[in-house]
Design a protein around this motif. Structure first.
Motif, PDB file in Angstrom:
ATOM      1  N   GLU A  25       0.809  -1.384   0.082  1.00 52.35           N
ATOM      2  CA  GLU A  25       0.041   0.010  -0.035  1.00 52.35           C
ATOM      3  C   GLU A  25       0.805   1.293   0.032  1.00 52.35           C
ATOM      4  N   SER A  26       2.006   1.189   0.380  1.00 52.25           N
ATOM      5  CA  SER A  26       2.970   2.436   0.530  1.00 52.25           C
ATOM      6  C   SER A  26       3.770   2.378  -0.585  1.00 52.25           C
ATOM      7  N   ARG A  27       3.361   2.119  -1.973  1.00 56.00           N
ATOM      8  CA  ARG A  27       4.144   2.160  -3.088  1.00 56.00           C
ATOM      9  C   ARG A  27       4.740   3.173  -3.636  1.00 56.00           C
ATOM     10  N   ALA A  28       4.044   4.585  -3.455  1.00 58.34           N
ATOM     11  CA  ALA A  28       4.619   5.563  -3.734  1.00 58.34           C
ATOM     12  C   ALA A  28       5.904   5.860  -2.851  1.00 58.34           C
ATOM     13  N   GLU A  29       6.005   5.328  -1.704  1.00 62.11           N
ATOM     14  CA  GLU A  29       7.219   5.356  -0.825  1.00 62.11           C
ATOM     15  C   GLU A  29       8.506   4.440  -1.454  1.00 62.11           C
ATOM     16  N   TRP A  30       8.260   3.498  -1.925  1.00 62.12           N
ATOM     17  CA  TRP A  30       9.435   2.453  -2.345  1.00 62.12           C
ATOM     18  C   TRP A  30       9.476   2.319  -3.876  1.00 62.12           C
ATOM     19  N   TRP A  31       8.632   2.785  -4.503  1.00 58.08           N
ATOM     20  CA  TRP A  31       8.654   2.757  -6.036  1.00 58.08           C
ATOM     21  C   TRP A  31       9.742   3.656  -6.647  1.00 58.08           C
ATOM     22  N   HIS A  32      10.799   3.248  -7.235  1.00 60.05           N
ATOM     23  CA  HIS A  32      11.870   3.928  -7.823  1.00 60.05           C
ATOM     24  C   HIS A  32      12.042   3.747  -9.265  1.00 60.05           C
ATOM     25  N   PRO A  33      12.674   4.754  -9.778  1.00 64.98           N
ATOM     26  CA  PRO A  33      13.111   4.786 -11.476  1.00 64.98           C
ATOM     27  C   PRO A  33      13.594   3.310 -11.713  1.00 64.98           C
ATOM     28  N   PHE A  34      14.333   2.435 -10.888  1.00 62.85           N
ATOM     29  CA  PHE A  34      14.567   1.237 -11.148  1.00 62.85           C
ATOM     30  C   PHE A  34      13.437   0.263 -11.379  1.00 62.85           C
ATOM     31  N   HIS A  35      12.324   0.257 -10.653  1.00 64.12           N
ATOM     32  CA  HIS A  35      11.252  -0.412 -10.922  1.00 64.12           C
ATOM     33  C   HIS A  35      10.619  -0.189 -12.091  1.00 64.12           C
ATOM     34  N   ASP A  36      10.531   1.363 -12.478  1.00 59.87           N
ATOM     35  CA  ASP A  36      10.177   1.546 -13.866  1.00 59.87           C
ATOM     36  C   ASP A  36      10.829   0.826 -15.159  1.00 59.87           C
ATOM     37  N   PHE A  37      12.209   0.782 -14.805  1.00 55.96           N
ATOM     38  CA  PHE A  37      13.218   0.378 -15.695  1.00 55.96           C
ATOM     39  C   PHE A  37      12.954  -1.298 -16.027  1.00 55.96           C
ATOM     40  N   VAL A  38      12.656  -1.701 -14.963  1.00 56.43           N
ATOM     41  CA  VAL A  38      12.645  -3.470 -14.733  1.00 56.43           C
ATOM     42  C   VAL A  38      11.086  -3.663 -15.534  1.00 56.43           C
ATOM     43  N   VAL A  39       9.818  -2.803 -15.359  1.00 61.39           N
ATOM     44  CA  VAL A  39       8.634  -2.951 -15.943  1.00 61.39           C
ATOM     45  C   VAL A  39       8.954  -2.809 -17.334  1.00 61.39           C
ATOM     46  N   GLU A  40       9.562  -1.746 -18.042  1.00 63.80           N
ATOM     47  CA  GLU A  40       9.856  -1.239 -19.243  1.00 63.80           C
ATOM     48  C   GLU A  40      10.694  -2.559 -19.902  1.00 63.80           C
ATOM     49  N   THR A  41      11.653  -3.168 -19.159  1.00 59.96           N
ATOM     50  CA  THR A  41      12.714  -4.190 -19.844  1.00 59.96           C
ATOM     51  C   THR A  41      11.586  -5.521 -19.957  1.00 59.96           C
ATOM     52  N   ILE A  42      10.742  -5.828 -18.992  1.00 66.85           N
ATOM     53  CA  ILE A  42       9.870  -6.881 -19.006  1.00 66.85           C
ATOM     54  C   ILE A  42       8.771  -6.586 -19.975  1.00 66.85           C
ATOM     55  N   GLY A  43       8.541  -5.739 -20.343  1.00 70.34           N
ATOM     56  CA  GLY A  43       7.454  -5.107 -21.245  1.00 70.34           C
ATOM     57  C   GLY A  43       7.965  -5.478 -22.584  1.00 70.34           C
ATOM     58  N   ARG A  44       9.408  -5.342 -22.735  1.00 69.83           N
ATOM     59  CA  ARG A  44       9.872  -5.803 -24.168  1.00 69.83           C
ATOM     60  C   ARG A  44      10.087  -7.273 -24.340  1.00 69.83           C
ATOM     61  N   GLY A  45       9.772  -8.097 -23.499  1.00 68.59           N
ATOM     62  CA  GLY A  45       9.739  -9.499 -23.472  1.00 68.59           C
ATOM     63  C   GLY A  45      10.906 -10.157 -22.779  1.00 68.59           C
ATOM     64  N   VAL A  46      11.656  -9.080 -22.042  1.00 70.16           N
ATOM     65  CA  VAL A  46      12.829 -10.006 -21.171  1.00 70.16           C
ATOM     66  C   VAL A  46      12.556 -10.465 -19.940  1.00 70.16           C
ATOM     67  N   THR A  47      13.004 -11.461 -19.773  1.00 70.73           N
ATOM     68  CA  THR A  47      12.809 -12.275 -18.387  1.00 70.73           C
ATOM     69  C   THR A  47      14.012 -11.632 -17.361  1.00 70.73           C
ATOM     70  N   ILE A  48      13.586 -11.426 -16.096  1.00 70.81           N
ATOM     71  CA  ILE A  48      14.532 -11.058 -15.345  1.00 70.81           C
ATOM     72  C   ILE A  48      14.280 -11.850 -13.985  1.00 70.81           C
ATOM     73  N   ARG A  49      15.685 -12.379 -13.680  1.00 68.22           N
ATOM     74  CA  ARG A  49      15.560 -13.505 -12.481  1.00 68.22           C
ATOM     75  C   ARG A  49      16.812 -13.152 -11.570  1.00 68.22           C
ATOM     76  N   ARG A  50      16.578 -13.162 -10.285  1.00 69.74           N
ATOM     77  CA  ARG A  50      17.573 -13.136  -9.446  1.00 69.74           C
ATOM     78  C   ARG A  50      17.594 -14.188  -8.203  1.00 69.74           C
ATOM     79  N   ALA A  51      18.610 -14.858  -7.998  1.00 64.09           N
ATOM     80  CA  ALA A  51      18.934 -15.566  -7.146  1.00 64.09           C
ATOM     81  C   ALA A  51      19.796 -15.258  -6.130  1.00 64.09           C
ATOM     82  N   ARG A  52      19.675 -15.525  -4.657  1.00 62.93           N
ATOM     83  CA  ARG A  52      20.287 -15.029  -3.615  1.00 62.93           C
ATOM     84  C   ARG A  52      20.857 -16.228  -2.931  1.00 62.93           C
ATOM     85  N   ILE A  53      22.112 -16.439  -2.682  1.00 67.14           N
ATOM     86  CA  ILE A  53      22.562 -17.682  -1.927  1.00 67.14           C
ATOM     87  C   ILE A  53      22.949 -16.927  -0.553  1.00 67.14           C
TER      88      ILE A  53
END
Length: 176
Positions: free
Chosen positions: A49-77
């Motif tokens: 619910e506090s999206r305005a507080e944490w949504w940053h340009p990086f998130h927009d960039f990810v949305v745009e990238t995925i919108g072009r058909g790119v899959t983004i996966r992240r793994a953490r050990i």
């Protein structure tokens, strides 16, 4: 950064199919997270619910990238029990997922027999690796990072990421 080494945004912008990110440290201390980490330690938590507080340009960039058909996966050990930093990171991973990333977690005790590179990395379209180098304290060690298209290194990183991904637990099922 030398002009012939593309920055992260350029690399992701030029990605056609996939970008994967492997994180293997239990502590990062990068300056641009210091205030958020301190706030989290003081009890502040992000919510959907506090999206305005944490949504940053990086998130927009990810949305745009995925919108072009790119899959983004992240793994953490991660080591267990997890560090305070990993608890912090886990608490706001939903923000990356909200932008469209797929994220999984693998306890280090289940990764001991995997061949892994010596540093975190991004792999773009299974052809370019950008290593992220950090100091022992978790700060950026080299702002340029290290970029390679060397087939043997790309292959190592591809195999390492896929092995981790196969064993790892999806974020929504991983408890810290």
């Amino acid at each position: 950064m030398p002009s012939n080494v593309p920055d992260f945004r350029t690399l992701l912008r030029e990605t056609k199919k996939s970008a994967v990110h492997l994180e293997m440290r239990d502590q990062y201390s990068v300056a641009d997270e210091a205030d958020q980490f301190a706030a989290w330690q003081a009890g502040h938590r992000y919510t959907l619910e506090s999206r305005a507080e944490w949504w940053h340009p990086f998130h927009d960039f990810v949305v745009e990238t995925i919108g072009r058909g790119v899959t983004i996966r992240r793994a953490r050990i991660v080591s267990e029990p997890v560090t305070e930093y990993i608890r912090y990171e886990h608490s706001h991973t939903f923000t990356n997922i909200a932008a469209g990333e797929q994220i999984r977690w693998l306890p280090r005790s289940r990764a001991f027999d995997l061949a892994l590179p010596g540093a975190d990395f991004w792999l773009f379209d299974s052809r370019i690796v950008r290593f992220n180098l950090f100091t022992g304290d978790g700060e950026w060690a080299d702002p340029r990072n290290v970029l390679t298209e060397e087939p043997a290194i790309v292959d190592l990183c591809t195999r390492a990421f896929e092995a981790v991904w196969e064993r790892a637990t999806p974020h929504e099922d991983f408890k810290v």
